[in-house]
Design a protein around this motif. Structure first.
Motif, PDB file in Angstrom:
ATOM      1  N   TRP A 277       1.070  -0.809   1.973  1.00 24.96           N
ATOM      2  CA  TRP A 277       1.196   0.221   0.943  1.00 24.96           C
ATOM      3  C   TRP A 277       1.981   1.428   1.466  1.00 24.96           C
ATOM      4  O   TRP A 277       2.771   2.035   0.743  1.00 24.96           O
ATOM      5  CB  TRP A 277      -0.185   0.653   0.476  1.00 24.96           C
ATOM      6  N   THR A 281       5.286   2.972  -0.352  1.00 24.03           N
ATOM      7  CA  THR A 281       5.302   4.336  -0.877  1.00 24.03           C
ATOM      8  C   THR A 281       6.035   5.330   0.012  1.00 24.03           C
ATOM      9  O   THR A 281       6.404   6.416  -0.439  1.00 24.03           O
ATOM     10  CB  THR A 281       3.862   4.843  -1.082  1.00 24.03           C
ATOM     11  N   SER A 285      -0.508   5.751   5.755  1.00 27.02           N
ATOM     12  CA  SER A 285      -1.919   5.622   5.439  1.00 27.02           C
ATOM     13  C   SER A 285      -2.761   5.867   6.687  1.00 27.02           C
ATOM     14  O   SER A 285      -2.379   5.499   7.797  1.00 27.02           O
ATOM     15  CB  SER A 285      -2.203   4.210   4.903  1.00 27.02           C
TER      16      SER A 285
END
Length: 336
Positions: A277, A281, A285
């Motif tokens: 992810w 993006t 994270s």
């Protein structure tokens, strides 16, 4: 006395700057143009922009300066791309030292902030034993590998022309927490929102060090550190994996919570998804591949006796007091 602190806008760096001012140093804060000065508001601070990705730029930016001490706290703990760890943590350190040598900077001490993570998961058979300086590092994260490469490069550094030895000292703190810290803050935020998440069923021994004790060690290393020595830093105690979250919950007034303890493979799935992810993006994270290895590691014990004997280091903050001060700061500054 004149001191340069790299990574001055960061969590640890900002506290080092404050202590340098308190001790009467002419204090120079090195940072990028885009970095926040939120915690660097004292009018006595001298700011300097340094490009750690270029030795040539560093020589130009540092020319004409004569620092007595350099504390190299700049670095990254999480990145989207593996290469960035080495570009910033390893090559950035090399570029800075090469520039200092090229300028014949009359340093009394260069203090490098490394990490216990350079050792990785060793002594993982119970009963766990302390990680010691004569153990062989086996870093299991890109962060740890990048820090170790910088350490090894410093160890292999040839004596600069003109005689003398480059006066470096390495500090290896365990998990550093305190006001302004953002990763452990996520744990406090989660507990306030009624959940606590832990992984693995095998016993985990964890160590911590409050940020002010790291700062204490930095200035002791400046004064007493022996060239080439490496010192572990913790508060001298060993905790179980639930201790920190229990103390945070206590400071938050005992909110109701659900404590989830999941097997390691669940963490592997979560961190893999977090990593993917992050690449989609463009945002890093907190649950990434490096974090998987950090949370999976069971033994974080380390031997701080050399720091005690050679530096006079003595931890002033145990986890209970440090957690109280940290959560209090989060509340007062609107983080919680």
């Amino acid at each position: 006395m004149k001191i340069l602190v790299t990574g001055a806008s960061g969590f640890i760096g900002s506290f080092i700057v404050e202590e340098a001012l308190r001790q009467g140093f002419e204090t120079w804060a090195a940072m990028r143009k885009s970095s926040s000065k939120q915690f660097l508001t004292d009018e006595r601070i001298h700011f300097i922009e340094l490009n750690l990705s270029s030795q040539e730029d560093l020589e130009r930016q540092l020319k004409g300066q004569d620092f007595d001490y350099v504390v190299h706290a700049a670095g990254v703990t999480k990145c989207l791309n593996k290469e960035d760890f080495f570009r910033i943590n390893t090559e950035g350190t090399k570029n800075l030292v090469r520039a200092l040598l090229a300028l014949k900077m009359p340093l009394k001490r260069f203090v490098y902030l490394s990490s216990l993570s350079v050792f990785g998961a060793i002594h993982e058979q119970q009963p766990y034993t302390e990680i010691r300086e004569d153990d062989t590092p086996q870093p299991n994260t890109n962060y740890g590998r990048s820090k170790l490469e910088a350490e090894q490069w410093l160890d292999a550094l040839e004596a600069p022309s003109g005689g003398g030895v480059f006066p470096y000292v390495i500090l290896r703190p365990t998990g550093v927490y305190g006001p302004r810290e953002r990763d452990y803050f996520l744990m406090a935020k989660s507990i306030k929102q009624h959940s606590d998440f832990a992984v693995g069923y095998k016993r985990q021994d964890i160590t911590f060090v409050y940020v002010q004790d790291v700062v204490q060690a930095v200035f002791l290393a400046c004064e007493k550190g022996q060239t080439g020595r490496k010192y572990f830093l913790s508060d001298g105690e060993v905790y179980q994996s639930t201790t920190f979250s229990d103390l945070i919950r206590e400071e938050l007034g005992h909110p109701w919570w659900i404590r989830i303890k999941a097997p390691i493979w669940v963490l592997r799935v979560i961190t893999w998804l977090g990593d993917k992810w992050g690449h989609i993006t463009g945002k890093i994270s907190a649950l990434n591949n490096d974090k998987y290895h950090i949370l999976k590691q069971r033994n974080w014990r380390c031997d701080i006796e050399p720091a005690r004997k050679e530096l006079g280091y003595e931890p002033h903050y145990q986890l209970k007091e440090g957690t109280h001060l940290t959560i209090q700061w989060y509340k007062e500054n609107g983080w919680l």
